[in-house]
Design an enzyme around this catalytic site. Structure first.
Site, PDB file in Angstrom:
ATOM      1  CG  ASP A 188      24.955 -14.952   6.501  1.00 32.27           C
ATOM      2  OD1 ASP A 188      25.629 -15.561   7.340  1.00 32.27           O
ATOM      3  OD2 ASP A 188      25.354 -14.704   5.340  1.00 32.27           O
ATOM      4  CG  ASP A 190      31.206 -14.011   7.020  1.00 28.23           C
ATOM      5  OD1 ASP A 190      32.208 -13.289   7.058  1.00 28.23           O
ATOM      6  OD2 ASP A 190      30.898 -14.808   7.925  1.00 28.23           O
TER       7      ASP A 190
END
Length: 411
Positions: A188, A190
């Protein structure tokens, strides 16, 4: 009165020689020179040096005159200023029991009470700690335990409860070839690869930072449908000048250790992918900057140099992340079992479950409880310790390329 019969000891089949003391050049060679003269076979050997203290264990076949060898070894140790124990009749080097695991413990700090509790739970399960290695001492303490006698699945369930109670990270992985092979890491972006949320940084340009932050937090906790919440937040970006994307990119702060992790594992042939519910205008640049092989994210629509508040194409949501992981694994040519996924939010759950090893990184409680393991220290490169790579190995490899790591505090 008849004389008592003379007692005769049965000769041992093996001898275990354990040498301890201050390390110095020539200790190991001196002991093996004496063993060579006795004509024995070496069945097993372990040696560690801990803060310049040597512990050497050697299992050998016992010669006919084993007492003479014991005397020779004791005299050699005394001449070296070392302590030695020679135990007779110990078992040979049998194959370790079924159910072998690597248990990696990461703490900051790692207290003796935590180690005692973890060792106790392992013993309660009927397993045995065969070997202990230090993977790092700074900025976190990381220890790798070689455990046998219980399945990794059972051990993982047992130790997950202990990890939450003790406030340390514990990862349990099968001790097999997969740990040494080339793997694909899917991350991922963020609040995982980078600090903060890009959409909130963009929303600040439109005066909607607080509103977007509230929706983002609820979505990451799994309280809102991700696609609906994303479209709602993106609509608030309407009218922002596209140049804001450059400003946001320049303001991005990587997670500590991100470059070290990517650099180290790329040297070993690993492949990397980032899969984000954020925006390709940012993630594609991140991938190029860090040397990441694959990237997938949502594309913001831009018309006449302005954000329209809409997304082009399908949204990369929870299911879309898992789909991307499988597609990237197929491109790389590795099974899903060889994929490591790293994420922090509810929309990462399918991706974490699809991977052979799903790691919740500084994640929400919902995600930590569902992932294979969690890392809660603020250093992304701590993940390399789960793969059997030590801090010393990382620093030595960096030094070859002129990358100098600041010296840790003296302990």
């Amino acid at each position: 009165m008849d004389a008592l019969p003379e007692h005769h000891e049965d000769p041992p089949k093996t001898l275990l020689i354990t040498l301890t003391g201050k390390d110095r050049p020539g200790v190991t060679s001196s002991i093996f020179s004496r063993l060579a003269a006795a004509g024995v076979e070496v069945l097993d050997i372990e040696q560690i040096v801990l803060r310049r203290r040597l512990v050497l264990g050697v299992l050998v076949t016992a010669p006919r005159d084993w007492k003479k060898l014991r005397t020779v070894i004791e005299e050699t140790a005394a001449g070296l200023g070392m302590n030695v124990d020679v135990d007779r009749g110990v078992g040979d080097n049998k194959v370790r029991r079924e159910g072998r695991s690597h248990v990696t413990i990461i703490g900051s700090p790692l207290k003796a009470s935590a180690m005692a509790a973890i060792a106790g739970r392992i013993a309660d399960s009927g397993a045995n700690i065969d070997r202990i290695e230090r993977m790092a001492r700074y900025p976190v303490t990381a220890i790798d335990l070689h455990v046998s006698g219980t399945s990794p699945e059972q051990l993982r369930t047992l130790l997950a409860i202990e990890a939450a109670t003790l406030g340390v990270d514990i990862a349990v992985q099968p001790a097999n070839l997969m740990r040494r092979g080339m793997r694909l890491i899917v991350m991922d972006v963020d609040s995982t690869l980078i600090q903060g949320e890009v959409i909130e940084m963009l929303a600040a340009h439109a005066g909607h930072a607080a509103e977007v932050a509230r929706v983002t937090e609820a979505a990451m906790r799994g309280e809102l449908d991700f696609e609906a919440s994303l479209r709602q937040r993106v609509s608030l970006l309407e009218g922002i000048d596209a140049s804001a994307l450059d400003e946001v990119y320049d303001a991005i702060v990587l997670a500590p250790g991100a470059r070290t992790m990517v650099r180290t594992l790329r040297r070993l042939g690993y492949r990397f992918a980032i899969v984000s519910g954020g925006f390709s205008q940012i993630t594609d640049r991140l991938a190029e900057d860090l040397g990441i092989h694959y990237s997938r994210a949502n594309e913001l629509e831009i018309v006449d140099g302005k954000l329209t508040g809409r997304i082009i194409g399908d949204v990369v949501d929870r299911a879309g992340k898992a789909t991307a992981l499988r597609e990237f694994a197929e491109k790389v040519g590795v099974p899903e079992a060889a994929v490591i996924a790293i994420g922090d939010g509810a929309n990462d759950l399918d991706m974490l479950n699809a991977a052979g090893l799903g790691i919740a990184y500084n994640a929400k409680p919902l995600v930590r409880s569902a992932a294979d393991t969690s890392v809660n220290v603020p250093y992304l490169d701590a993940i390399v310790y789960l793969l059997g790579i030590s801090r010393e190995e990382i620093e030595a490899a960096d030094a070859e390329f002129g990358i100098v790591t600041p010296a840790p505090p003296v302990a």
